[in-house]
Design a protein around this motif. Structure first.
Motif, PDB file in Angstrom:
ATOM      1  N   ARG A   1      12.079   9.000 -21.133  1.00 19.79           N
ATOM      2  CA  ARG A   1      12.320  10.419 -20.896  1.00 19.79           C
ATOM      3  C   ARG A   1      13.793  10.686 -21.105  1.00 19.79           C
ATOM      4  NH1 ARG A   1      11.571   8.485 -15.550  1.00 19.79           N
ATOM      5  NH2 ARG A   1      13.517   8.421 -14.446  1.00 19.79           N
TER       6      ARG A   1
ATOM      7  N   PHE B   1      -4.274  -1.280 -21.455  1.00 18.14           N
ATOM      8  CA  PHE B   1      -4.670  -0.051 -20.780  1.00 18.14           C
ATOM      9  C   PHE B   1      -3.465   0.635 -20.163  1.00 18.14           C
ATOM     10  CE2 PHE B   1      -7.656   2.758 -18.958  1.00 18.14           C
ATOM     11  CZ  PHE B   1      -7.188   3.093 -17.710  1.00 18.14           C
ATOM     12  N   VAL B   2      -2.584  -0.147 -19.535  1.00 16.42           N
ATOM     13  CA  VAL B   2      -1.399   0.461 -18.916  1.00 16.42           C
ATOM     14  C   VAL B   2      -0.494   1.061 -19.980  1.00 16.42           C
ATOM     15  CG1 VAL B   2       0.704  -0.103 -17.665  1.00 16.42           C
ATOM     16  CG2 VAL B   2      -1.461  -0.987 -16.884  1.00 16.42           C
TER      17      VAL B   2
ATOM     18  N   TRP C   1      -1.983   4.232 -21.144  1.00 15.86           N
ATOM     19  CA  TRP C   1      -1.787   5.298 -20.159  1.00 15.86           C
ATOM     20  C   TRP C   1      -0.393   5.887 -20.279  1.00 15.86           C
ATOM     21  CZ3 TRP C   1      -4.317   8.429 -17.191  1.00 15.86           C
ATOM     22  CH2 TRP C   1      -3.632   9.088 -16.175  1.00 15.86           C
ATOM     23  N   MET C   2       0.613   5.005 -20.457  1.00 13.48           N
ATOM     24  CA  MET C   2       1.974   5.509 -20.601  1.00 13.48           C
ATOM     25  C   MET C   2       2.108   6.382 -21.849  1.00 13.48           C
ATOM     26  SD  MET C   2       4.672   2.666 -19.280  1.00 13.48           S
ATOM     27  CE  MET C   2       4.340   1.404 -20.464  1.00 13.48           C
TER      28      MET C   2
ATOM     29  N   GLY D   1       8.917  11.183 -13.145  1.00 14.58           N
ATOM     30  CA  GLY D   1       8.861  11.406 -14.574  1.00 14.58           C
ATOM     31  C   GLY D   1       8.341  10.171 -15.274  1.00 14.58           C
ATOM     32  N   GLY D   2       8.528  10.166 -16.539  1.00 17.62           N
ATOM     33  CA  GLY D   2       8.048   9.028 -17.307  1.00 17.62           C
ATOM     34  C   GLY D   2       8.969   7.837 -17.139  1.00 17.62           C
ATOM     35  N   PRO D   3       8.614   6.756 -17.769  1.00 17.58           N
ATOM     36  CA  PRO D   3       9.420   5.544 -17.608  1.00 17.58           C
ATOM     37  C   PRO D   3      10.716   5.634 -18.399  1.00 17.58           C
ATOM     38  CG  PRO D   3       7.622   5.178 -19.126  1.00 17.58           C
ATOM     39  CD  PRO D   3       7.421   6.552 -18.575  1.00 17.58           C
TER      40      PRO D   3
ATOM     41  N   LEU E   1      -6.121  -5.099 -19.290  1.00 16.10           N
ATOM     42  CA  LEU E   1      -5.335  -4.325 -18.334  1.00 16.10           C
ATOM     43  C   LEU E   1      -3.968  -3.962 -18.909  1.00 16.10           C
ATOM     44  CD1 LEU E   1      -5.349  -3.306 -15.390  1.00 16.10           C
ATOM     45  CD2 LEU E   1      -4.280  -5.432 -14.748  1.00 16.10           C
TER      46      LEU E   1
ATOM     47  N   VAL F   1       8.026  -3.763 -18.640  1.00 16.65           N
ATOM     48  CA  VAL F   1       6.564  -3.792 -18.520  1.00 16.65           C
ATOM     49  C   VAL F   1       5.960  -4.583 -19.675  1.00 16.65           C
ATOM     50  CG1 VAL F   1       4.526  -2.352 -18.799  1.00 16.65           C
ATOM     51  CG2 VAL F   1       6.217  -1.749 -17.126  1.00 16.65           C
TER      52      VAL F   1
ATOM     53  N   THR G   1       5.027  13.278 -21.789  1.00 19.55           N
ATOM     54  CA  THR G   1       5.294  14.693 -22.018  1.00 19.55           C
ATOM     55  C   THR G   1       6.763  14.828 -22.362  1.00 19.55           C
ATOM     56  OG1 THR G   1       5.627  14.898 -19.651  1.00 19.55           O
ATOM     57  CG2 THR G   1       3.529  15.635 -20.535  1.00 19.55           C
TER      58      THR G   1
ATOM     59  N   THR H   1       0.184   9.866 -21.247  1.00 22.84           N
ATOM     60  CA  THR H   1       0.769  10.814 -20.312  1.00 22.84           C
ATOM     61  C   THR H   1       2.184  11.197 -20.682  1.00 22.84           C
ATOM     62  OG1 THR H   1       1.621   9.061 -18.919  1.00 22.84           O
ATOM     63  CG2 THR H   1      -0.575   9.903 -18.432  1.00 22.84           C
TER      64      THR H   1
ATOM     65  N   TYR I   1       3.716  18.896 -15.294  1.00 20.85           N
ATOM     66  CA  TYR I   1       3.145  17.557 -15.107  1.00 20.85           C
ATOM     67  C   TYR I   1       4.183  16.483 -15.417  1.00 20.85           C
ATOM     68  CZ  TYR I   1       0.609  13.356 -16.101  1.00 20.85           C
ATOM     69  OH  TYR I   1       0.197  12.051 -16.120  1.00 20.85           O
ATOM     70  N   VAL I   2       4.316  15.536 -14.512  1.00 17.93           N
ATOM     71  CA  VAL I   2       5.158  14.365 -14.786  1.00 17.93           C
ATOM     72  C   VAL I   2       4.314  13.120 -14.506  1.00 17.93           C
ATOM     73  CG1 VAL I   2       7.430  15.311 -14.446  1.00 17.93           C
ATOM     74  CG2 VAL I   2       6.097  14.634 -12.483  1.00 17.93           C
ATOM     75  N   PRO I   3       4.506  12.069 -15.258  1.00 21.17           N
ATOM     76  CA  PRO I   3       3.698  10.873 -15.057  1.00 21.17           C
ATOM     77  C   PRO I   3       4.018  10.101 -13.787  1.00 21.17           C
ATOM     78  CG  PRO I   3       4.620  10.923 -17.263  1.00 21.17           C
ATOM     79  CD  PRO I   3       5.296  11.982 -16.492  1.00 21.17           C
ATOM     80  N   GLU I   4       5.142  10.354 -13.143  1.00 23.08           N
ATOM     81  CA  GLU I   4       5.488   9.684 -11.884  1.00 23.08           C
ATOM     82  C   GLU I   4       5.406   8.179 -11.992  1.00 23.08           C
ATOM     83  OE1 GLU I   4       4.056  12.997  -8.659  1.00 23.08           O
ATOM     84  OE2 GLU I   4       2.680  11.440  -9.308  1.00 23.08           O
ATOM     85  N   PHE I   5       6.161   7.632 -12.923  1.00 19.91           N
ATOM     86  CA  PHE I   5       6.051   6.200 -13.152  1.00 19.91           C
ATOM     87  C   PHE I   5       6.650   5.400 -12.016  1.00 19.91           C
ATOM     88  CE2 PHE I   5       4.845   2.958 -15.909  1.00 19.91           C
ATOM     89  CZ  PHE I   5       5.783   1.954 -15.849  1.00 19.91           C
ATOM     90  N   GLN I   6       7.556   6.004 -11.236  1.00 20.92           N
ATOM     91  CA  GLN I   6       8.174   5.244 -10.133  1.00 20.92           C
ATOM     92  C   GLN I   6       7.148   4.829  -9.097  1.00 20.92           C
ATOM     93  OE1 GLN I   6       9.841   7.369 -11.795  1.00 20.92           O
ATOM     94  NE2 GLN I   6      11.494   5.969 -12.271  1.00 20.92           N
TER      95      GLN I   6
ATOM     96  N   GLU J   1      12.318   0.311 -18.234  1.00 16.25           N
ATOM     97  CA  GLU J   1      11.044   0.094 -17.571  1.00 16.25           C
ATOM     98  C   GLU J   1       9.954  -0.261 -18.578  1.00 16.25           C
ATOM     99  OE1 GLU J   1      10.623   3.723 -15.477  1.00 16.25           O
ATOM    100  OE2 GLU J   1      11.672   2.996 -13.708  1.00 16.25           O
TER     101      GLU J   1
END
Lengths: 235, 306
Positions: free
Chosen positions: A107, A224-225, A228-229, A116-118, A221, A126, A234, A232, B154-159, A122
């Motif tokens: 982000r 999948f993670v 997902w990142m 927020g996003g990673p 898994l 990961v 944005t 989601t 919307y935020v993914p809230e990765f923390q 991060e």
């Protein structure tokens, strides 16, 4: 005697005498030069670690590595049961993919810091710690794949998800809405399935047969993670 | 001088037939359910050699009996030491998960499924799945609850993933450590018949958390009543698995202490599930109030930007 003048090329031509008995009778009347070339035809694809790669131009070195990486990309995109990825492993491809993915997923600093996003670090952590954990898990379960080979396979199989990230970023330039989300969901799902199938094709054979599912589930898994990142994200 | 005939192997069949032929002969038959009856080797050195060959040939059963008691013989700095904790097959993991979902009164989870082969695969990966299940479900649930709002960004809230990981892994390792220490202490005072090793306790706790994975996914449904019913069901199942596992370990103790131990175990379990529900999932009725406890900054930032 006629038999005394034997040419040095054929020492035992149909003589009923014991072996090498006539060698003492051989006399060479002139110096016959013996010269020629001894070459060993070696058709190995292994890079020789001698000065020949030091002397070549930088472009040659880089192009050779890039071609190897590109070849492995093709193997991931069209997965068949081959072990090219396993035999000539390298970590350049995973590094390029991971950095690309992390750069696109991070982000901006203008967003709020708490949620927020990673961040770049991060995503990096990961991906790499996830790959290391899966590798250690598969080795603990008794798989006979080496550490770096497994890292190589897991890293290369992120390629479909990186392509999905690129497509999602392009799709997000259009107007937001449920159709936008549906397209992204479809693309990410297809690429996730592709990643899992590709890595299973490479990794499944190295596991003992009664533990295959135990070794494949963490791969599922992991991707999948990452999916997902990507989904989601944005801007 | 013995000619070719003496060097031929003779087929004796197994012990039963040779006993039938010669009732006085001593024969050895070592019962091993996995082996088919072997033909005894020829009379190369008399009956003494036969017994030796039988013993040597069937040493698999001897070895497995000897080694069953001494599994972890590698020193702890070698890789093989840790491989002994992952010595499970797929069907064994599935059986253990099934055992944690269906607590049968009177059947001890440890005795029935683990049977001195505790594994770390189950606890580790169930906890990892649970971490991501809670974080992702919480995120989805918040998104669905605040879907119609104009001020919601919307935020993914990765923390939250790292927070969830800390909570779940701390619970799955520190609580068994404390419980093990407590049981060891009580064992020194009161002789208990049943005692568990640290890894078996970690194993039980890890597998008992499996029920929370589908529970976390079902917590997406934004109805308070549904969520609390799910909490009760999950707590009932996993709490009873834990209670039935640890009741034999404290049964011989002072009545009060035994009951207090079991109640504490169940209470901590409930604290985990209720805490996760409260922190990661917004309450459904508060969707048009600007303050939520979990994400104050996000709504404040959204309000500022609008």
């Amino acid at each position: 005697m006629a038999e005394a003048e034997e040419s040095p090329g054929d020492p035992g031509t149909a003589s009923p005498r014991p072996l090498f008995a006539g060698l003492s009778d051989i006399s060479i009347s002139q110096d016959i030069p013996i010269e020629g070339e001894i070459t060993i035809p070696v058709r190995s694809r292994i890079r020789e670690f001698d000065s020949s790669t030091l002397n070549e131009s930088v472009q040659n070195t880089i192009m050779r590595d890039l071609k190897a990486v590109g070849k492995k990309f093709m193997h991931v995109l069209y997965p068949r049961r081959s072990n090219t990825l396993l035999r000539d492993w390298d970590l350049w491809g995973p590094l390029i993919l991971c950095v690309t993915l992390a750069l696109m997923l991070q982000r901006g600093s203008a967003d709020s810091e708490k949620d927020g996003g990673p961040q770049f670090a991060e995503v990096f952590v990961v991906v790499w710690f996830g790959a290391v954990t899966i590798t250690v898990n598969s080795k603990l379960l008794g798989g006979n794949i080496s550490f770096f080979q497994s890292l190589c396979v897991l890293g290369y199989c992120i390629l479909p998800l990186t392509v999905a990230m690129l497509i999602c970023r392009l799709v997000l330039l259009a107007e937001p809405g449920p159709i936008n989300f549906m397209v992204r969901l479809f693309v990410v799902t297809v690429m996730f399935a592709w990643s899992v199938v590709a890595s299973t094709a490479f990794l499944a054979d190295s596991q003992p047969p009664n533990r295959k599912a135990l070794a494949i589930y963490p791969v599922f898994l992991f991707y999948f993670v990452i999916s997902w990142m990507i989904l989601t994200f944005t801007p | 001088m013995a000619a070719v005939d003496d060097l031929q192997f003779e087929e004796f069949g197994d012990a039963a037939t040779s006993l039938a032929a010669n009732p006085d002969a001593t024969t050895i038959s070592i019962e091993d359910p996995h082996e088919t009856p072997k033909h005894q080797p020829g009379p190369l050195g008399g009956s003494g050699r036969e017994e030796d060959d039988e013993l040597l040939g069937n040493d698999d059963s001897d070895k497995t009996e000897l080694l069953a008691g001494q599994k972890k013989s590698s020193p702890f700095w070698t890789f093989e030491y840790y491989q002994t904790f992952f010595d499970v097959d797929t069907y064994q993991v599935f059986d253990r998960i099934k055992g944690s979902l269906l607590p049968i009164p009177g059947k001890n989870f440890v005795r029935l499924y683990i049977r001195s082969n505790p594994d770390l695969y189950g606890p580790f990966w169930i906890c990892a799945t649970l971490v991501f299940a809670i974080a992702i479900s919480g995120n989805l649930s918040n998104f669905l609850i605040h879907l119609g709002e104009k001020t919601y960004h919307y935020v993914p809230e990765f923390q939250k993933v790292s927070i969830a990981a800390t909570i779940i892994y701390a619970y799955a390792w520190l609580v068994p450590l404390a419980l093990w220490g407590f049981l060891m202490w009580r064992n020194s005072k009161v002789m208990n018949i049943v005692s568990y090793s640290f890894l078996e306790i970690v194993c039980v706790y890890g597998y008992s958390l499996f029920i929370y994975i589908p529970t976390a996914i079902l917590w997406i449904i934004p109805q308070k009543a549904v969520r609390w019913i799910l909490v009760m069901i999950a707590l009932g199942i996993s709490g009873s698995v834990l209670a039935m596992t640890f009741w034999p370990a404290v049964r011989e103790d002072n009545r009060r202490i035994a009951l207090a131990t079991i109640v504490t175990i169940v209470l901590l379990h409930m604290l985990l599930s209720v805490g996760c529900l409260a922190y990661f999932f917004d309450a459904p009725e508060m969707d048009h109030l600007p303050t939520t406890t979990a994400t104050p900054n996000q709504t404040v930032a959204a309000a500022k930007s609008s």
